[in-house]
Design an enzyme around this catalytic site. Structure first.
Site, PDB file in Angstrom:
ATOM      1  N   ASN A  44      15.969 -25.810 -51.035  1.00 32.52           N
ATOM      2  CA  ASN A  44      16.453 -26.895 -51.936  1.00 32.52           C
ATOM      3  C   ASN A  44      17.882 -26.777 -52.391  1.00 32.52           C
ATOM      4  OD1 ASN A  44      15.131 -24.500 -53.505  1.00 32.52           O
ATOM      5  ND2 ASN A  44      14.822 -25.945 -55.105  1.00 32.52           N
ATOM      6  N   GLU A  46      20.388 -28.308 -55.112  1.00 30.34           N
ATOM      7  CA  GLU A  46      20.325 -29.242 -56.271  1.00 30.34           C
ATOM      8  C   GLU A  46      21.822 -29.756 -56.346  1.00 30.34           C
ATOM      9  OE1 GLU A  46      18.388 -27.538 -59.333  1.00 30.34           O
ATOM     10  OE2 GLU A  46      16.333 -27.717 -58.396  1.00 30.34           O
ATOM     11  N   CYS A  55      15.226 -31.295 -51.028  1.00 31.72           N
ATOM     12  CA  CYS A  55      14.164 -30.356 -51.002  1.00 31.72           C
ATOM     13  C   CYS A  55      14.305 -29.663 -49.716  1.00 31.72           C
ATOM     14  CB  CYS A  55      12.709 -31.019 -50.752  1.00 31.72           C
ATOM     15  SG  CYS A  55      12.176 -32.060 -52.207  1.00 31.72           S
ATOM     16  N   GLU A  57      12.042 -28.591 -47.578  1.00 36.99           N
ATOM     17  CA  GLU A  57      11.500 -28.884 -46.229  1.00 36.99           C
ATOM     18  C   GLU A  57      12.493 -29.971 -45.403  1.00 36.99           C
ATOM     19  OE1 GLU A  57      10.259 -28.958 -49.464  1.00 36.99           O
ATOM     20  OE2 GLU A  57       7.993 -28.849 -49.629  1.00 36.99           O
ATOM     21  N   CYS A  88       6.440 -32.687 -51.398  1.00 43.15           N
ATOM     22  CA  CYS A  88       6.515 -33.939 -52.079  1.00 43.15           C
ATOM     23  C   CYS A  88       6.503 -34.999 -50.949  1.00 43.15           C
ATOM     24  CB  CYS A  88       8.043 -34.197 -52.887  1.00 43.15           C
ATOM     25  SG  CYS A  88       9.377 -34.654 -51.760  1.00 43.15           S
ATOM     26  N   CYS A  91       9.158 -35.802 -48.366  1.00 45.75           N
ATOM     27  CA  CYS A  91       9.019 -34.780 -47.596  1.00 45.75           C
ATOM     28  C   CYS A  91       8.028 -34.923 -46.332  1.00 45.75           C
ATOM     29  CB  CYS A  91       8.948 -33.355 -47.841  1.00 45.75           C
ATOM     30  SG  CYS A  91      10.555 -32.916 -48.682  1.00 45.75           S
TER      31      CYS A  91
END
Ligand code: THU
Length: 134
Positions: A44, A46, A55, A57, A88, A91
């Protein structure tokens, strides 16, 4: 457990060290295995503008696709949690786009030693698929 999955989990665990998560403090590692047999990893990433965060993934999927892959067989994620963590919704849909034969295994592994496998079709029933002219 499939031997390849052990390698995939190891890759997700190892790459997690590179996660850029200064805001949430929640570092995630991900690894996908493509039909070519190659593994691509992601973390991830940010951002100060929180909503721009991506993310782990999706980073792994986009790295694979940008290297020419189109079919993904499985994804593993690794988190420093007691219980398993699952991708999530965004993803899940991105994984579905590149799921070999419309499905794939999703492996969640944790620092507490838990490893669980689910089908993407269980996590995302009736994913969205668009083809021009449909
Ligand atoms: N995150 C992931 O990278 N993958 C998941 O499956 C869940 C959430 C990240 C996004 C954000 O950087 C942090 O975890 C907290 O939501």
């Amino acid at each position: 457990m499939d031997r390849n999955y052990m390698e995939l989990i190891e890759a997700a665990k190892e790459v997690r060290k590179n996660a850029y998560a200064p805001f949430s403090g929640f570092a995630v590692g991900a690894a996908v295995i493509a039909s070519s047999g190659k593994i691509y990893t992601g973390v991830n990433v940010e951002n100060s503008s929180y909503g721009l965060t991506i993310c782990a993934e999706r980073v792994a999927v986009f790295k694979a696709v940008s290297e020419g892959e189109r079919e993904l067989k499985a994804v593993a994620i690794y988190t420093d949690t007691e219980n398993t963590v699952w991708p999530c919704g965004a993803c899940r849909q991105v994984l579905y786009e590149f799921a070999q034969d419309g499905d794939m295994d999703v492996i969640s592994s944790t620092s507490s030693g838990k490893v669980e496998v689910r089908k993407l079709s269980e996590l995302l029933p009736k994913g969205f698929k668009f083809r021009p002219g449909m």
